[in-house]
Scaffold this motif. Structure first.
Motif, PDB file in Angstrom:
ATOM      1  N   GLN A 127       1.010  -1.245  -0.093  1.00 49.95           N
ATOM      2  CA  GLN A 127       0.617   0.534  -0.096  1.00 49.95           C
ATOM      3  C   GLN A 127       0.967   1.099   0.058  1.00 49.95           C
ATOM      4  OE1 GLN A 127      -3.324   0.662   0.178  1.00 49.95           O
ATOM      5  NE2 GLN A 127      -3.514   2.458   0.373  1.00 49.95           N
ATOM      6  N   ARG A 136      -4.541  -0.816   4.961  1.00 50.48           N
ATOM      7  CA  ARG A 136      -5.527   0.536   4.056  1.00 50.48           C
ATOM      8  C   ARG A 136      -3.640   1.338   4.413  1.00 50.48           C
ATOM      9  NH1 ARG A 136      -9.721   3.018   0.528  1.00 50.48           N
ATOM     10  NH2 ARG A 136      -8.875   4.776   1.422  1.00 50.48           N
ATOM     11  N   SER A 155      -0.934   1.646  -5.414  1.00 51.04           N
ATOM     12  CA  SER A 155       0.272   0.268  -5.264  1.00 51.04           C
ATOM     13  C   SER A 155       1.283  -0.435  -5.491  1.00 51.04           C
ATOM     14  CB  SER A 155      -1.164  -0.588  -4.386  1.00 51.04           C
ATOM     15  OG  SER A 155      -2.287  -0.816  -5.587  1.00 51.04           O
TER      16      SER A 155
END
Length: 183
Positions: free
Chosen positions: A121, A146, A172
């Motif tokens: 992430q 996240r 990402s």
């Protein structure tokens, strides 16, 4: 049951921002936006392969170590190589960036040998809405962490998706660990 393994704080916020800055200077791969994926609305994202970006070698070194530890502690798959460059996906709200349900095992000379999928992430969780990485290891859908710098590791045969980005941009990085085909 094999499912989702999270590695929080695998990269620092400043390291993630450095990766995004380097990627922003690189050309995106438009070829994957056309053809089969676009026609079937499977994926809307821009891609940058990190092998084409100068100064990104340290990222792969870190990812290799994380794969090694995650596999040893959680999965115990027969892994032997990284046959593909890490890929940064840029999901933009301006075109409802997403990637519909899929697995990372399928056609092609390398995808049939993918054993583990790692997703780093890169974006801060508060910089975009939507864009959740969801993994379905069984009947239950799990939402990946996240937090910026967190890595999600899961078997490549597991169904997963990125929900449409509603606002902002989600960055990402994905890399696959390879080994002999599953039996």
């Amino acid at each position: 049951m094999l499912s989702l393994h999270a590695v929080p704080d695998a990269f620092t916020t400043s390291e993630c921002e450095l990766i995004i800055a380097r990627i922003s200077e690189a050309p995106t791969d438009e070829a994957l936006l056309v053809g089969r994926n676009k026609d079937h609305n499977l994926r809307k994202a821009e891609l940058v392969w990190t092998d084409n970006v100068v100064g990104m070698e340290w990222v792969m070194e870190r990812l290799i170590e994380i794969v090694r530890r995650s596999n040893r502690d959680r999965f115990e798959f027969d892994l032997c190589e990284f046959a593909e460059s890490p890929q940064v996906a840029i999901y933009k709200s301006s075109n409802s960036g997403h990637f519909a349900w899929h697995s990372d095992i399928g056609g092609g000379h390398t995808s049939g040998k993918r054993k583990l999928t790692l997703v780093l992430q890169l974006s801060g969780a508060d910089t975009y809405e939507g864009g959740n990485l969801e993994i379905m290891p069984g009947a239950q859908i799990l939402t990946a962490n996240r937090a910026q710098g967190c890595i999600s590791v899961f078997p490549s045969f597991t169904l997963h998706q990125v929900t449409p980005v509603i606002s902002g941009i989600r960055y990402s990085m994905t890399v696959w660990a390879h080994g002999p085909a599953f039996r």
